[in-house]
Scaffold this motif. Structure first.
Motif, PDB file in Angstrom:
ATOM      1  N   VAL A  89      67.810 -42.501   6.906  1.00 45.12           N
ATOM      2  CA  VAL A  89      67.072 -43.764   6.837  1.00 45.12           C
ATOM      3  C   VAL A  89      67.948 -44.845   7.450  1.00 45.12           C
ATOM      4  CG1 VAL A  89      65.482 -43.323   4.913  1.00 45.12           C
ATOM      5  CG2 VAL A  89      67.856 -43.997   4.432  1.00 45.12           C
ATOM      6  N   ASP A  90      67.309 -45.833   8.073  1.00 43.23           N
ATOM      7  CA  ASP A  90      68.057 -46.849   8.811  1.00 43.23           C
ATOM      8  C   ASP A  90      67.273 -48.148   8.828  1.00 43.23           C
ATOM      9  OD1 ASP A  90      69.644 -48.267  10.569  1.00 43.23           O
ATOM     10  OD2 ASP A  90      69.017 -47.150  12.343  1.00 43.23           O
ATOM     11  N   GLY A  91      67.885 -49.182   8.280  1.00 43.69           N
ATOM     12  CA  GLY A  91      67.298 -50.520   8.322  1.00 43.69           C
ATOM     13  C   GLY A  91      67.143 -51.117   6.941  1.00 43.69           C
TER      14      GLY A  91
ATOM     15  N   LEU B 179      79.826 -42.532  11.928  1.00 48.30           N
ATOM     16  CA  LEU B 179      79.527 -43.868  12.466  1.00 48.30           C
ATOM     17  C   LEU B 179      78.191 -43.822  13.191  1.00 48.30           C
ATOM     18  CD1 LEU B 179      83.086 -44.668  13.832  1.00 48.30           C
ATOM     19  CD2 LEU B 179      82.011 -45.657  11.787  1.00 48.30           C
ATOM     20  N   HIS B 180      77.348 -44.788  12.899  1.00 50.40           N
ATOM     21  CA  HIS B 180      76.013 -44.888  13.507  1.00 50.40           C
ATOM     22  C   HIS B 180      76.108 -45.981  14.574  1.00 50.40           C
ATOM     23  CE1 HIS B 180      71.530 -44.946  13.397  1.00 50.40           C
ATOM     24  NE2 HIS B 180      71.674 -46.243  13.584  1.00 50.40           N
ATOM     25  N   LEU B 181      75.969 -45.581  15.825  1.00 52.29           N
ATOM     26  CA  LEU B 181      76.172 -46.521  16.933  1.00 52.29           C
ATOM     27  C   LEU B 181      74.828 -46.833  17.583  1.00 52.29           C
ATOM     28  CD1 LEU B 181      79.405 -44.953  18.522  1.00 52.29           C
ATOM     29  CD2 LEU B 181      79.221 -46.646  16.705  1.00 52.29           C
ATOM     30  N   ASP B 182      74.410 -48.088  17.515  1.00 48.00           N
ATOM     31  CA  ASP B 182      73.082 -48.515  17.962  1.00 48.00           C
ATOM     32  C   ASP B 182      73.106 -48.927  19.431  1.00 48.00           C
ATOM     33  OD1 ASP B 182      71.424 -48.449  15.497  1.00 48.00           O
ATOM     34  OD2 ASP B 182      72.950 -49.841  14.762  1.00 48.00           O
ATOM     35  N   VAL B 183      72.438 -48.140  20.247  1.00 46.08           N
ATOM     36  CA  VAL B 183      72.337 -48.442  21.679  1.00 46.08           C
ATOM     37  C   VAL B 183      70.958 -49.040  21.958  1.00 46.08           C
ATOM     38  CG1 VAL B 183      72.312 -47.439  24.003  1.00 46.08           C
ATOM     39  CG2 VAL B 183      73.940 -46.599  22.285  1.00 46.08           C
TER      40      VAL B 183
ATOM     41  N   MET C 161      74.543 -41.365  17.791  1.00 46.78           N
ATOM     42  CA  MET C 161      74.048 -42.361  18.738  1.00 46.78           C
ATOM     43  C   MET C 161      72.579 -42.632  18.466  1.00 46.78           C
ATOM     44  SD  MET C 161      76.867 -42.654  20.270  1.00 46.78           S
ATOM     45  CE  MET C 161      76.149 -44.085  21.026  1.00 46.78           C
ATOM     46  N   HIS C 162      72.255 -43.841  18.039  1.00 51.65           N
ATOM     47  CA  HIS C 162      70.845 -44.216  17.831  1.00 51.65           C
ATOM     48  C   HIS C 162      70.357 -44.852  19.123  1.00 51.65           C
ATOM     49  CE1 HIS C 162      67.680 -46.674  15.389  1.00 51.65           C
ATOM     50  NE2 HIS C 162      67.132 -45.853  16.257  1.00 51.65           N
ATOM     51  N   MET C 163      69.633 -44.070  19.908  1.00 52.76           N
ATOM     52  CA  MET C 163      69.271 -44.458  21.271  1.00 52.76           C
ATOM     53  C   MET C 163      67.943 -45.214  21.288  1.00 52.76           C
ATOM     54  SD  MET C 163      71.907 -43.370  22.894  1.00 52.76           S
ATOM     55  CE  MET C 163      71.365 -43.679  24.568  1.00 52.76           C
ATOM     56  N   MET C 164      68.027 -46.521  21.190  1.00 51.60           N
ATOM     57  CA  MET C 164      66.814 -47.354  21.266  1.00 51.60           C
ATOM     58  C   MET C 164      66.643 -47.772  22.726  1.00 51.60           C
ATOM     59  SD  MET C 164      67.412 -49.399  17.731  1.00 51.60           S
ATOM     60  CE  MET C 164      69.155 -49.032  17.670  1.00 51.60           C
ATOM     61  N   VAL C 165      66.259 -46.791  23.532  1.00 52.08           N
ATOM     62  CA  VAL C 165      66.171 -46.973  24.989  1.00 52.08           C
ATOM     63  C   VAL C 165      64.861 -46.390  25.498  1.00 52.08           C
ATOM     64  CG1 VAL C 165      68.687 -46.900  25.256  1.00 52.08           C
ATOM     65  CG2 VAL C 165      67.381 -44.781  25.468  1.00 52.08           C
TER      66      VAL C 165
HETATM   67 FE   LIG Z   1      70.219 -47.737  13.987  1.00 52.94          FE
END
Ligand SMILES: [Fe+2]
Ligand SMILES: O=C(CO)[C@@H](O)[C@H](O)COP(=O)(O)O
Length: 228
Positions: A174-176, A34-38, A69-73
């Motif tokens: 890859v993501d998006g 699971l890819h969890l977008d933060v 955890m995809h940490m967009m922080v």
């Molecule tokens: Fe993502």
């Protein structure tokens, strides 16, 4: 060639009021992780959730599903220990968000998580390369991070091809905008960890979409190993 095909749905586009159930549904439909977008509202212009939600999800769905955890922080250093304590398995931070990637990689490892390193579309793959030997996974963003449901950026594929040629056993994600229409390009370029949000979650038949994505990647990996 140590890597294998893995499909990780992004639950960003799912019914967030039913997040635990949605995660279970994805795993039942054949997801590998699971890819969890933060998102913190600073690094990207959107806000999602943080470690308290991850902890609840972990309690709700049990120890097995792998949480990427995809940490967009803006301050990825701040959340390493809380995310580890919440039950995260892999901590994927953005190269653009830190001045000291080496120290962050060390902290993530000391917290017993795998290390992912992400780059936005405007960041070159040469900037990521010095760290490639120290990470478990490189994430090449194929949209500007912040929102699900955007159009796949085909011009990111040379980054994936270059990484695959330079680091033959690295996990490359890859993501998006990745779905049945774009998966062939990703697989041919050498990506093996595939994040797919809206294409999987909004489908009437997520199991078939996950299977399709995975088969395309498996075939590309087999072809690459025969060509060597
Ligand atoms: Fe993502
Ligand atoms: O990190 C992000 C967006 O910033 C992604 O994980 C997306 O949420 C994937 O969704 P789709 O583009 O596949 O709908």
């Amino acid at each position: 060639m140590a890597y294998s095909a893995k499909i990780g749905p992004s639950i960003l586009s799912s019914d967030l009021a039913q997040l635990g159930r949605e995660c279970e549904r994805m795993m039942e439909c054949g997801a590998d992780y699971l890819h969890l977008d933060v998102m913190d509202g600073h690094f990207v212009p959107n806000i999602t959730f943080g470690h308290p939600m991850v902890e609840c999800l972990r309690h709700s769905i049990g120890p097995d599903p792998f949480f990427d955890m995809h940490m967009m922080v803006s301050r990825p250093e701040q959340w390493v220990k809380p995310m580890a304590a919440a039950g995260a398995n892999q901590y994927t931070f953005h190269l653009e968000a830190t001045t000291n990637p080496g120290n962050l990689i060390k902290e993530i490892r000391e917290s017993s998580m795998k290390v992912g390193l992400a780059i936005k579309p405007g960041t070159t793959v040469e900037e990521l390369a010095p760290w490639a030997g120290q990470i478990d996974m490189a994430l090449v963003m194929t949209v500007e991070p912040g929102f699900g449901g955007q159009k796949f950026m085909d011009d990111m594929m040379p980054k994936v091809s270059w990484l695959r040629s330079q680091f033959p056993s690295l996990d490359i994600e890859v993501d998006g905008g990745v779905g049945p229409d774009s998966i062939h390009r990703c697989a041919e370029a050498g990506a093996n960890m595939i994040v797919s949000g809206s294409a999987v979650v909004s489908s009437d038949d997520p199991r078939s979409v996950i299977a399709l994505l995975k088969n395309v990647v498996i075939e590309a990996i087999q072809k690459r190993s025969l060509d060597r």
